[in-house]
Design a protein around this motif. Structure first.
Motif, short mmCIF file in Angstrom:
data_model
loop_
_atom_site.label_atom_id
_atom_site.label_comp_id
_atom_site.label_asym_id
_atom_site.label_seq_id
_atom_site.Cartn_x
_atom_site.Cartn_y
_atom_site.Cartn_z
N GLY A 297 28.45 -7.60 -46.74
CA GLY A 297 27.73 -7.91 -45.51
C GLY A 297 28.10 -9.21 -44.83
N GLN A 298 27.41 -9.46 -43.74
CA GLN A 298 27.56 -10.67 -42.94
C GLN A 298 26.21 -11.38 -42.91
OE1 GLN A 298 30.39 -11.77 -41.27
NE2 GLN A 298 29.36 -13.60 -40.47
N LEU A 299 26.19 -12.64 -43.31
CA LEU A 299 24.93 -13.38 -43.41
C LEU A 299 24.69 -14.23 -42.16
CD1 LEU A 299 22.48 -14.45 -45.04
CD2 LEU A 299 24.02 -16.18 -46.00
N ASP A 300 23.45 -14.23 -41.70
CA ASP A 300 23.04 -15.08 -40.59
C ASP A 300 21.73 -15.76 -40.97
OD1 ASP A 300 23.13 -16.08 -37.83
OD2 ASP A 300 21.36 -14.84 -37.55
N VAL A 301 21.69 -17.08 -40.85
CA VAL A 301 20.48 -17.84 -41.16
C VAL A 301 20.18 -18.80 -40.02
CG1 VAL A 301 20.77 -17.73 -43.66
CG2 VAL A 301 21.83 -19.59 -42.39
N PRO A 302 18.90 -19.15 -39.82
CA PRO A 302 18.57 -20.12 -38.78
C PRO A 302 19.22 -21.47 -39.08
CG PRO A 302 16.61 -18.97 -39.55
CD PRO A 302 17.71 -18.62 -40.49
N GLU A 303 19.62 -22.18 -38.06
CA GLU A 303 20.28 -23.47 -38.23
C GLU A 303 19.39 -24.44 -38.99
OE1 GLU A 303 22.51 -26.96 -35.60
OE2 GLU A 303 21.72 -25.16 -34.63
N GLY A 304 19.93 -25.05 -40.04
CA GLY A 304 19.20 -26.03 -40.81
C GLY A 304 18.19 -25.46 -41.78
N LYS A 305 18.15 -24.11 -41.92
CA LYS A 305 17.19 -23.49 -42.82
C LYS A 305 17.92 -22.53 -43.76
CE LYS A 305 13.32 -23.66 -39.54
NZ LYS A 305 12.27 -22.86 -38.85
N TYR A 306 17.19 -22.08 -44.79
CA TYR A 306 17.77 -21.13 -45.73
C TYR A 306 17.15 -19.74 -45.58
CZ TYR A 306 20.26 -24.87 -48.09
OH TYR A 306 21.12 -25.90 -48.36
N TYR A 307 15.95 -19.67 -45.03
CA TYR A 307 15.26 -18.39 -44.83
C TYR A 307 14.51 -18.43 -43.51
CZ TYR A 307 16.48 -17.19 -49.55
OH TYR A 307 17.21 -16.89 -50.67
N PRO A 308 14.35 -17.24 -42.88
CA PRO A 308 14.79 -15.92 -43.35
C PRO A 308 16.30 -15.74 -43.25
CG PRO A 308 13.88 -15.73 -41.15
CD PRO A 308 13.65 -17.14 -41.58
N GLN A 309 16.84 -14.90 -44.13
CA GLN A 309 18.25 -14.55 -44.11
C GLN A 309 18.40 -13.13 -43.58
OE1 GLN A 309 19.90 -15.00 -48.03
NE2 GLN A 309 19.91 -17.25 -47.92
N THR A 310 19.29 -12.96 -42.63
CA THR A 310 19.56 -11.64 -42.08
C THR A 310 20.95 -11.19 -42.51
OG1 THR A 310 18.16 -12.06 -40.14
CG2 THR A 310 19.74 -10.25 -39.98
N TRP A 311 20.99 -10.13 -43.28
CA TRP A 311 22.26 -9.56 -43.73
C TRP A 311 22.56 -8.31 -42.91
CZ3 TRP A 311 25.75 -11.55 -47.03
CH2 TRP A 311 25.34 -12.57 -47.89
N THR A 312 23.76 -8.23 -42.38
CA THR A 312 24.17 -7.10 -41.55
C THR A 312 25.33 -6.36 -42.22
OG1 THR A 312 23.46 -8.23 -39.54
CG2 THR A 312 24.97 -6.38 -39.27
N PHE A 313 25.23 -5.03 -42.26
CA PHE A 313 26.22 -4.19 -42.94
C PHE A 313 26.66 -3.06 -42.02
CE2 PHE A 313 23.09 -5.82 -45.89
CZ PHE A 313 23.86 -6.43 -46.86
N HIS A 314 27.90 -2.63 -42.17
CA HIS A 314 28.34 -1.42 -41.50
C HIS A 314 27.54 -0.24 -42.06
CE1 HIS A 314 31.55 -3.34 -39.34
NE2 HIS A 314 32.06 -3.84 -40.46
N GLN A 315 27.35 0.77 -41.24
CA GLN A 315 26.55 1.90 -41.66
C GLN A 315 27.07 2.57 -42.93
OE1 GLN A 315 23.73 2.45 -40.95
NE2 GLN A 315 23.21 2.38 -38.79
N GLU A 316 28.37 2.50 -43.16
CA GLU A 316 28.94 3.13 -44.36
C GLU A 316 28.42 2.50 -45.64
OE1 GLU A 316 33.17 2.27 -44.99
OE2 GLU A 316 33.02 0.84 -43.34
N HIS A 317 27.93 1.24 -45.55
CA HIS A 317 27.40 0.55 -46.73
C HIS A 317 25.88 0.54 -46.77
CE1 HIS A 317 31.45 -0.65 -47.47
NE2 HIS A 317 31.52 -1.49 -46.46
N ALA A 318 25.23 1.00 -45.72
CA ALA A 318 23.76 0.88 -45.62
C ALA A 318 23.05 1.64 -46.73
CB ALA A 318 23.29 1.37 -44.26
N VAL A 319 23.54 2.82 -47.10
CA VAL A 319 22.89 3.62 -48.13
C VAL A 319 22.88 2.89 -49.46
CG1 VAL A 319 23.02 5.75 -49.48
CG2 VAL A 319 23.41 5.81 -47.02
#
Length: 338
Positions: A297-319
């Motif tokens: 996946g690809q991780l996205d976090v708010p600047e200067g923070k650790y949470y919440p963390q948003t992980w994004t995946f291609h649909q082929e990996h979602a299952v």
């Protein structure tokens, strides 16, 4: 005669990020982790352990946000341990882990660079080829691997083992020989998920009052020189009647198991799109799941923070991702991305 030129704080931050990661644009966690890798390597030469206080002291002096840096660096240090870059030894000692690559089997030949070798020791050209995402580093192709003669580790081995039945595994970890509790004067916190709603992140499920508790619980005690020691404790009539040092197990996974037994599993938001699926996390994942998420996946976090963390995946990996969350007993609620 050399002339020194003053730079602004923003310019200094840009220079430091570029030296540590090869990029001027990466998240704060990635910068903190890169700083710790460089400090750990400098203090250990890659082979001699260093105490956590010495490591954090050096990293704190180099961190631009000095007032708020120590807590951030402790969290980043734990993240590096969980992803396999730094190894925590006994008595507060730390050591860079052997550097290797993990092949992900993707069509673009993406690999993970794992271990304590810092990006800052690479040439500028090589450093810019590494993608820093939180504590993880990715690189495409085998050029860096050949240059550094890196050994390979399989994805399955790097992810580490996870039990098939979390409920059964959790129940098997708590029985044992309990000794009489002798207070040390240091405060003990108890992990009590039954006292919190499912929306409460795990970090807020620790309590220091035990008057409403009865049974066997996971506990932790702050050590004088940093770090925590974990115990299983028996509680009855508002007192700790027995205590047992926890064996070396996946404590984070145990917390998910205790959530499951208490019927207070954490909730995770799922955002589904046409090509991608994202999950929003407010609690730390166990090591194996963290590594799988980092690999796919690809991780996205708010600047200067650790949470919440948003992980994004291609649909082929979602299952596969949703399957892993289900094995942790995680409760998901869906939101459709428009």
């Amino acid at each position: 005669m050399t002339q020194l030129q003053a730079v602004t704080e923003i310019e200094a931050h840009t220079i430091l990020a570029r030296e540590l990661t090869g990029s001027e644009a990466c998240d704060q966690i990635a910068e903190d982790c890169a700083l710790l890798r460089s400090c750990a390597w400098a203090l250990t030469d890659g082979v001699h352990p260093v105490h956590i206080l010495r490591l954090l002291n050096l990293a704190s002096t180099l961190h631009l946000a000095r007032d708020a840096s120590r807590g951030q660096l402790k969290e980043a240090l734990q993240a590096l341990s969980e992803c396999g870059d730094l190894a925590e030894l006994s008595n507060g000692q730390w050591l860079p882990a052997p550097t290797r690559e993990v092949l992900l089997g993707t069509t673009d030949d993406m690999r993970l660079l794992v271990g304590g070798f810092p990006t800052s020791l690479l040439t500028a050209e090589r450093a810019t080829q590494i993608e820093h995402i939180g504590p993880y580093r990715r690189v495409r192709g085998d050029a860096l691997s050949k240059e550094l003669e890196l050994p390979q580790q399989s994805l399955k081995s790097w992810m580490s083992h996870a039990p098939d039945d979390l409920r059964e595994w959790t129940q098997s970890t708590l029985p044992g020989n309990y000794e009489r509790h002798c207070p040390t004067g240091r405060s003990i916190e108890i992990y009590a998920p039954e006292l919190s709603p499912g929306s409460t992140p795990q970090m807020f499920r620790w309590v220091d009052r035990i008057d409403k508790l009865s049974g066997i619980y996971l506990s932790r005690e702050e050590l004088p020189f940093g770090g925590k020691r974990h115990y299983a404790v028996k509680i009855g009539k508002g007192q700790i009647s027995g205590i047992r040092t926890m064996p070396p197990i996946d404590l984070r996974r145990l917390m998910y198991g205790l959530d499951l037994l208490a019927e207070k599993s954490v909730t995770v938001e799922e955002i589904s799109g046409l090509a991608e699926t994202s999950v929003v996390l407010k609690s730390v994942l166990p090591q194996a799941e963290q590594r799988l998420f980092a690999a796919l996946g690809q991780l996205d976090v708010p600047e200067g923070k650790y949470y919440p963390q948003t992980w994004t995946f291609h649909q082929e990996h979602a299952v596969e991702i949703k399957k892993r969350l289900a094995t942790l007993g995680v409760s998901t609620f869906a939101r459709t991305h428009r």
